[in-house]
Design a protein around this motif. Structure first.
Motif, short mmCIF file in Angstrom:
data_model
loop_
_atom_site.label_atom_id
_atom_site.label_comp_id
_atom_site.label_asym_id
_atom_site.label_seq_id
_atom_site.Cartn_x
_atom_site.Cartn_y
_atom_site.Cartn_z
N VAL A 119 0.77 -1.08 -0.07
CA VAL A 119 0.03 0.05 -0.02
C VAL A 119 0.93 1.35 0.03
O VAL A 119 1.98 1.22 0.56
N ALA A 120 0.33 2.37 -0.53
CA ALA A 120 0.91 3.53 -0.46
C ALA A 120 0.54 4.19 0.80
O ALA A 120 -0.39 4.65 0.88
N ALA A 121 1.54 4.26 1.69
CA ALA A 121 1.17 4.93 3.07
C ALA A 121 2.49 5.61 3.60
O ALA A 121 3.30 4.76 3.56
N SER A 122 2.38 6.88 3.79
CA SER A 122 3.57 7.20 4.43
C SER A 122 3.64 7.58 5.92
O SER A 122 2.40 7.47 6.45
N GLY A 123 4.52 7.51 6.65
CA GLY A 123 4.37 7.59 8.21
C GLY A 123 5.90 7.16 8.89
O GLY A 123 6.79 6.95 8.13
N ASP A 124 5.83 7.59 10.03
CA ASP A 124 6.75 7.24 11.03
C ASP A 124 6.55 6.06 11.72
O ASP A 124 7.80 5.43 12.27
N LEU A 125 5.56 5.71 12.01
CA LEU A 125 5.22 4.39 12.73
C LEU A 125 4.12 3.62 11.85
O LEU A 125 3.16 4.24 11.38
N VAL A 126 3.94 2.36 12.12
CA VAL A 126 3.05 1.51 11.26
C VAL A 126 2.54 0.32 12.34
O VAL A 126 3.43 -0.07 13.22
N GLY A 127 1.31 0.08 11.97
CA GLY A 127 0.75 -0.86 12.92
C GLY A 127 -0.12 -1.85 12.26
O GLY A 127 -0.86 -1.16 11.05
#
Length: 647
Positions: A119-127
């Motif tokens: 998936v196209a998803a930007s961020g600093d943390l993922v869960g």
């Protein structure tokens, strides 16, 4: 014990009737009310304003499923830091046995035939999360990797997190710090592909702020050892948006018995300036994505030695966290940012853990080398113990001791004894006892059998005064004059009347008196509490008059039922058996019985009679008289009636 608290201005003490039989008056220096000292403000600590990360949720059911080989360049798979394994890397199941060909590790990601979605998803943390009714195998894992400006990073295997709060509306993995994701891939074992149908990716963008690199720790309550006063970066300091708690009120439990050590997992490649932003991201995920009331841990530290306040409610309070699955009610969770299944904890991080643990030991008198029996609160997702079963916990324990997890990691868990030794020294624990004067008084006067366990941890109210509240609701203070035991009624009244600034500190234990209880305080005053739950504060001339005429134990006035007030001509205070008045010249008198009733029916000191100028005295058989500025009142003792004679 301290000396008798009778004011030094009193040269004698005598019962009221004996002292006033000749109609004499007592002349008293008078101070109307407690004085309040306002300290000049110190320099404001460096801190954030409210900072709210953004969270993007992406459903995976609509994403194209690919093979591992079709998903881009090959990178390592880092084993789940929360999945316990044997020395050769095999997952250990909930029975403690390694997986075999006949009993494979259930649905563990990281196989060559895994299913992958991107998936196209930007961020600093993922869960990753699922609905709470999702059925997961005991060792189901997923793995994620992110594309950053440095290319595709290693796969990080994740396990589903503990159930957390009862308010949860989704279950999921812990969020991991990935530092600037542009795209995210998720892989699962072929047998677990159905997990992708209901899974949701949470991508949290939690940027750093200008303040993050220079946050100032502030003092927090608690330390049995006066030489050790811990400090933390408060929730306000790291920028917690309290609205994210959505009105949740922290659950306060009776006491803390066990401290549980964790790591958060995720990347270890964070800077000191990023730590606060990672905590903000975890907080946003726990509350906004999982639906928890707050961040799971009570306290969080980083590898650089920074200490952060975790769950809302106060670090000297027994706030229930959501960190140890079915053992949250009597435990305190402290976690260090990073994955210590892959590397050792730096010295600064170990020091911060020791300091945070020492804080809790010293506040709640938890013996660092002891053990406590806890009982499983429910059938937890990862708990080793079914509901109601006993768990003999080390008082400083690793998360893996009670849950099917490797937390706090293979490099940190073996160092728990080092944490015990360091925390014990900081907390003033030696030879089986704490150095705290409060603890010593607690033990000497009956300990837990009499006072119960610690409910509000030993807290520094000033540089020289500390207090501990027990489950019996009694308080023990340590002051420059020694220790003092005070009950909840007088303690609440003391706080209402100005506390340390207005009243000072207790110089004797709370004492039973006819009509109630009293405590003398260091600023020459007293706080009382009647059997009818009436609090009062005595100071100045009113206080001195009370003591000179018998005090709490011998005065026929007994205890005050209200705090003193200004009236025309002086000051007045009502007692259980009468009224005391002190005029502007410092002369004190009291009224009682029928004279008191008639006097106040006529307006008291604000009425036509004015202030009293004598005590009551016998003028004839069965007749008692008392003079006022503008007349006198006669009381006929046989009938209990009184007559007013104005001049």
């Amino acid at each position: 014990m301290t000396k008798d608290p009778t004011p030094s201005s009193s040269s004698t003490q005598r019962p009221l009737r004996g002292a006033l039989a000749a109609g004499g008056a007592l002349t008293l220096a008078f101070v109307m009310a407690p004085s309040f000292t306002v300290s000049a403000p110190s320099a404001a600590p460096a801190r954030n304003g409210v900072v709210t990360p953004t969270v993007k949720h992406v459903a995976l059911k609509t994403q194209k499923v690919r093979s591992v080989t079709a998903s881009g360049p090959s990178t390592r798979v880092i084993a789940a830091p929360s999945a316990p394994r044997t020395s050769d890397g095999a997952v250990v199941d909930s029975t403690g046995k390694a997986a075999t060909a006949a009993r494979p590790a259930a649905l563990a990601a990281g196989q060559s035939d895994d299913n992958v979605v991107e998936v196209a998803a930007s961020g600093d943390l993922v869960g990753l999360t699922w609905p709470t009714d999702t059925t997961l195998a005991s060792k189901a894992t997923v793995a994620v990797r992110v594309l950053t400006d440095k290319g595709w990073q290693d796969w990080q295997e994740l396990t589903v997190d503990d159930r957390g709060d009862a308010s949860a509306h989704r279950i999921g993995t812990e969020p991991i710090f990935v530092d600037g994701a542009q795209r995210v891939q998720i892989r699962v074992a072929p047998e677990a592909k159905d997990l992708l149908k209901t899974a949701q990716l949470a991508a949290i963008t939690s940027p750093t702020t200008a303040a993050d690199a220079q946050l100032t720790p502030t003092a927090i309550p608690g330390a049995a050892n006066a030489a050790y006063v811990p400090s933390v970066i408060s929730r306000a300091g790291w920028g917690a948006n309290e609205r994210l708690r959505n009105g949740c009120v922290p659950t306060i439990r009776p006491t803390t018995k066990v401290i549980v050590v964790h790591h958060t997992a995720g990347s270890n490649n964070y800077t000191a300036a990023q730590s606060a932003s990672i905590i903000r991201g975890i907080y946003a995920y726990d509350t906004g994505t999982l639906g928890w009331c707050d961040v799971a841990y009570n306290m969080i530290v980083d590898k650089y030695g920074q200490r952060f306040e975790g769950r809302f409610g106060g670090l000297n309070k027994t706030v229930q966290g959501a960190h140890a699955d079915s053992f949250n009610q009597a435990t305190f969770g402290i976690s260090i940012l990073g994955n210590y299944d892959t590397t050792s904890v730096p010295a600064a991080g170990m020091t911060a853990l020791k300091q945070g643990i020492a804080m809790r030991l010293s506040q709640f008198y938890i013996k660092p080398y002891g053990q406590t029996t806890l009982y499983s609160e429910y059938n937890g997702t990862t708990s080793k113990y079914p509901k109601g079963s006993a768990y003999l916990a080390n008082n400083i324990a690793g998360h893996r001791d009670s849950s099917n997890t490797a937390c706090p990691g293979r490099y940190l868990y073996p160092r728990l004894n080092e944490l015990r030794d360091g925390a014990a020294a900081l907390a003033g624990y030696s030879n089986g006892t704490f150095s705290s004067p409060i603890y010593k008084r607690y033990v000497a006067t009956g300990g837990a059998a009499k006072w119960g366990l610690v409910n509000v941890g030993e807290s520094a109210l000033s540089s020289s005064v500390k207090r501990t509240v027990f489950t019996s609701n009694q308080r023990i203070y340590a002051t420059p004059r020694g220790t003092a035991i005070v009950g909840p009624g007088i303690d609440a009244a003391w706080s209402r009347f100005g506390g340390l600034d207005g009243v000072g500190y207790a110089i004797n234990d709370e004492t039973k008196a006819p009509g109630g209880w009293y405590v003398p305080y260091s600023k020459g005053n007293s706080v009382t509490w009647t059997t009818n739950n009436q609090p009062a504060y005595l100071s100045g001339g009113l206080h001195a008059y009370w003591w000179q005429t018998g005090g709490p134990q011998r005065s026929p006035l007994q205890l005050p039922i209200a705090t003193g007030q200004a009236v025309r001509g002086g000051w007045l205070q009502s007692f259980q058996n009468g009224t005391v008045m002190v005029n502007y010249a410092g002369r004190g008198f009291s009224t009682s019985g029928a004279i008191n009733a008639a006097y106040f029916a006529a307006g008291g000191p604000n009425g036509s009679l004015g202030m009293p100028t004598s005590e009551g005295y016998q003028v004839a058989s069965g007749v008692r008289r008392q003079w006022f500025q503008n007349g006198y009142i006669d009381e006929r003792t046989a009938t209990g009636t009184a007559s007013i004679h104005r001049s």
